[in-house]
Scaffold this active site. Structure first.
Site, mmCIF file in Angstrom:
data_model
loop_
_atom_site.group_PDB
_atom_site.id
_atom_site.type_symbol
_atom_site.label_atom_id
_atom_site.label_comp_id
_atom_site.label_asym_id
_atom_site.label_seq_id
_atom_site.Cartn_x
_atom_site.Cartn_y
_atom_site.Cartn_z
ATOM 1 N N SER A 21 0.859 -1.185 0.000
ATOM 2 C CA SER A 21 0.000 0.000 0.000
ATOM 3 C C SER A 21 0.894 1.234 0.000
ATOM 4 C CB SER A 21 -0.901 -0.001 1.234
ATOM 5 O OG SER A 21 -1.626 1.209 1.264
ATOM 6 N N HIS A 46 -1.137 -1.114 -4.339
ATOM 7 C CA HIS A 46 -2.443 -0.686 -3.829
ATOM 8 C C HIS A 46 -2.392 0.819 -3.560
ATOM 9 C CE1 HIS A 46 -6.144 -1.352 -1.359
ATOM 10 N NE2 HIS A 46 -5.635 -0.439 -0.547
ATOM 11 N N ASP A 48 -4.457 4.030 -2.180
ATOM 12 C CA ASP A 48 -5.599 4.442 -1.359
ATOM 13 C C ASP A 48 -6.055 5.844 -1.727
ATOM 14 O OD1 ASP A 48 -6.018 2.225 0.467
ATOM 15 O OD2 ASP A 48 -4.024 2.703 1.237
ATOM 16 N N MET A 50 -8.634 8.786 -0.929
ATOM 17 C CA MET A 50 -9.518 9.263 0.147
ATOM 18 C C MET A 50 -9.918 10.708 -0.122
ATOM 19 S SD MET A 50 -7.597 7.688 3.484
ATOM 20 C CE MET A 50 -6.732 6.118 3.420
ATOM 21 N N HIS A 79 -8.164 1.905 -4.499
ATOM 22 C CA HIS A 79 -9.138 1.636 -3.442
ATOM 23 C C HIS A 79 -9.846 2.955 -3.149
ATOM 24 C CE1 HIS A 79 -9.623 0.487 1.124
ATOM 25 N NE2 HIS A 79 -10.780 0.642 0.508
ATOM 26 N N MET A 81 -11.970 5.239 -1.375
ATOM 27 C CA MET A 81 -12.660 5.558 -0.115
ATOM 28 C C MET A 81 -13.212 6.967 -0.272
ATOM 29 S SD MET A 81 -9.798 3.852 2.333
ATOM 30 C CE MET A 81 -8.610 3.871 0.991
ATOM 31 N N MET A 150 -11.909 -5.165 4.794
ATOM 32 C CA MET A 150 -11.137 -4.230 5.627
ATOM 33 C C MET A 150 -10.935 -4.827 7.021
ATOM 34 S SD MET A 150 -10.488 -1.709 3.630
ATOM 35 C CE MET A 150 -9.578 -0.797 4.879
ATOM 36 N N GLY A 155 -9.094 4.899 6.474
ATOM 37 C CA GLY A 155 -8.721 6.295 6.693
ATOM 38 C C GLY A 155 -7.233 6.502 6.911
ATOM 39 N N GLY A 158 -1.197 2.078 9.371
ATOM 40 C CA GLY A 158 -0.562 1.867 10.669
ATOM 41 C C GLY A 158 -1.507 1.519 11.806
ATOM 42 N N ASP A 182 -7.115 -5.936 3.795
ATOM 43 C CA ASP A 182 -6.462 -4.627 3.867
ATOM 44 C C ASP A 182 -6.565 -4.037 5.267
ATOM 45 O OD1 ASP A 182 -5.388 -2.137 3.288
ATOM 46 O OD2 ASP A 182 -7.109 -1.443 2.113
ATOM 47 N N GLY A 184 -3.478 -3.281 8.581
ATOM 48 C CA GLY A 184 -2.736 -3.888 9.680
ATOM 49 C C GLY A 184 -2.126 -5.237 9.366
HETATM 50 C C1 DX5 Z 1 -6.561 2.122 5.227
HETATM 51 C C2 DX5 Z 1 -6.057 1.777 3.846
HETATM 52 C C3 DX5 Z 1 -4.988 0.745 3.839
HETATM 53 C C4 DX5 Z 1 -3.714 1.173 4.494
HETATM 54 C C5 DX5 Z 1 -3.025 -0.045 4.963
HETATM 55 O O1 DX5 Z 1 -7.636 2.981 5.098
HETATM 56 O O2 DX5 Z 1 -7.119 1.294 3.058
HETATM 57 O O3 DX5 Z 1 -4.723 0.302 2.509
HETATM 58 O O4 DX5 Z 1 -2.841 1.861 3.628
HETATM 59 O O5 DX5 Z 1 -1.914 0.347 5.704
HETATM 60 P P1 DX5 Z 1 -1.329 -0.578 6.843
HETATM 61 O O6 DX5 Z 1 -0.816 -1.821 6.175
HETATM 62 O O7 DX5 Z 1 -0.240 0.266 7.428
HETATM 63 O O8 DX5 Z 1 -2.433 -0.870 7.803
HETATM 64 ZN ZN ZN Z 2 -6.574 0.374 1.136
#
Ligand code: DX5
Ligand code: ZN
Length: 228
Positions: A21, A46, A48, A50, A79, A81, A150, A155, A158, A182, A184
């Site tokens: 990601s 990937h 993200d 937002m 992705h 969001m 998820m 959002g 980490g 996706d 953690g």
């Molecule tokens: C969270 C994202 C994830 C995020 C994952 O909203 O959709 O793709 O970047 O990051 P880690 O792997 O650090 O949880």
């Molecule tokens: Zn994501």
């Protein structure tokens, strides 16, 4: 328009795939970071997206997707969001996204939007948040090429992995739909993800942390495949 060759390749290749990601990369060195991830054996990237409305953060837009597309040859997913994904699908497809994930919780006609993603030449993915019951996505699985489960509230990168969501991955995979997980994801839970049907592991922090992307991906893959 038919689905593009990179999406087709992903769909045709079952088995574990690691999707770094990019949110966790150093954006000041974006080109080097994504090229390092590709060289290190990432199967896809990937991205993200937002909008500061669907989630309380603002990240990547179509121009950044296009910049990443130009830098690597592996597939990339977007992705989304964002509150109104239908309005932006074509922009992200034109920017080079090979899979476009939309959230079942976002506004608009989900079935129509999934169809539109395919019309735009990308593979279609349906995503659900931790609070969302499996039944909410069930009606759309037939129109999607992938499902994204998820394991954090979307959002931010980490966050802590929510193992409670693995049952959804297992159930969707049992219905024959390729599943991505996706949030953690790291060496400590990668095996559990695979055992619950995940084919794509999205991982930000655990891939980019410390800067040795090759070592991080190798560790993640080894853990996912059950190596010690
Ligand atoms: C969270 C994202 C994830 C995020 C994952 O909203 O959709 O793709 O970047 O990051 P880690 O792997 O650090 O949880
Ligand atoms: Zn994501």
């Amino acid at each position: 328009m038919s689905i593009n060759h990179r999406s087709e390749g992903l769909l045709g290749r079952r088995g574990l795939k690691i999707a770094p990601s990019v949110l966790a990369a150093d954006f000041g060195r974006l080109r080097q970071e994504v090229q390092a991830a590709e060289k290190a054996g990432a199967d896809l990237l990937h991205l993200d997206v937002m909008d500061g409305h669907f989630v309380p953060n603002i990240t990547i837009g179509p121009d950044i997707v296009a910049a990443v597309r130009a830098a690597v040859s592996i597939p990339i997913d977007s992705h989304l969001m964002i509150s109104r994904p239908r309005d932006y699908v074509k922009r992200f497809a034109d920017a080079g996204a090979d899979i476009i994930f939309i959230h079942v919780e976002s506004e608009g006609d989900t079935a129509e939007t999934l169809g539109h993603i395919r019309e735009c030449g990308a593979a279609a993915g349906i995503t659900l948040n931790p609070e969302t019951p499996l039944d909410a996505v069930r009606p759309f699985l037939g129109m999607a090429d992938f499902a994204l489960v998820m394991t954090v509230r979307p959002g931010f990168g980490g966050q802590k992995f929510m193992a409670s969501e693995l049952a959804k991955a297992k159930a969707i995979s049992a219905m024959g739909k390729p599943v991505a997980i996706d949030g953690g994801v790291g060496p400590l839970n990668a095996r559990a993800c695979v055992e619950n049907g995940a084919e794509i592991l999205v991982a930000g922090t655990s891939v980019f942390r410390g800067g040795d992307i090759a070592k991080n991906i190798a560790e993640l893959r080894k853990a996912a495949l059950g190596g010690s």
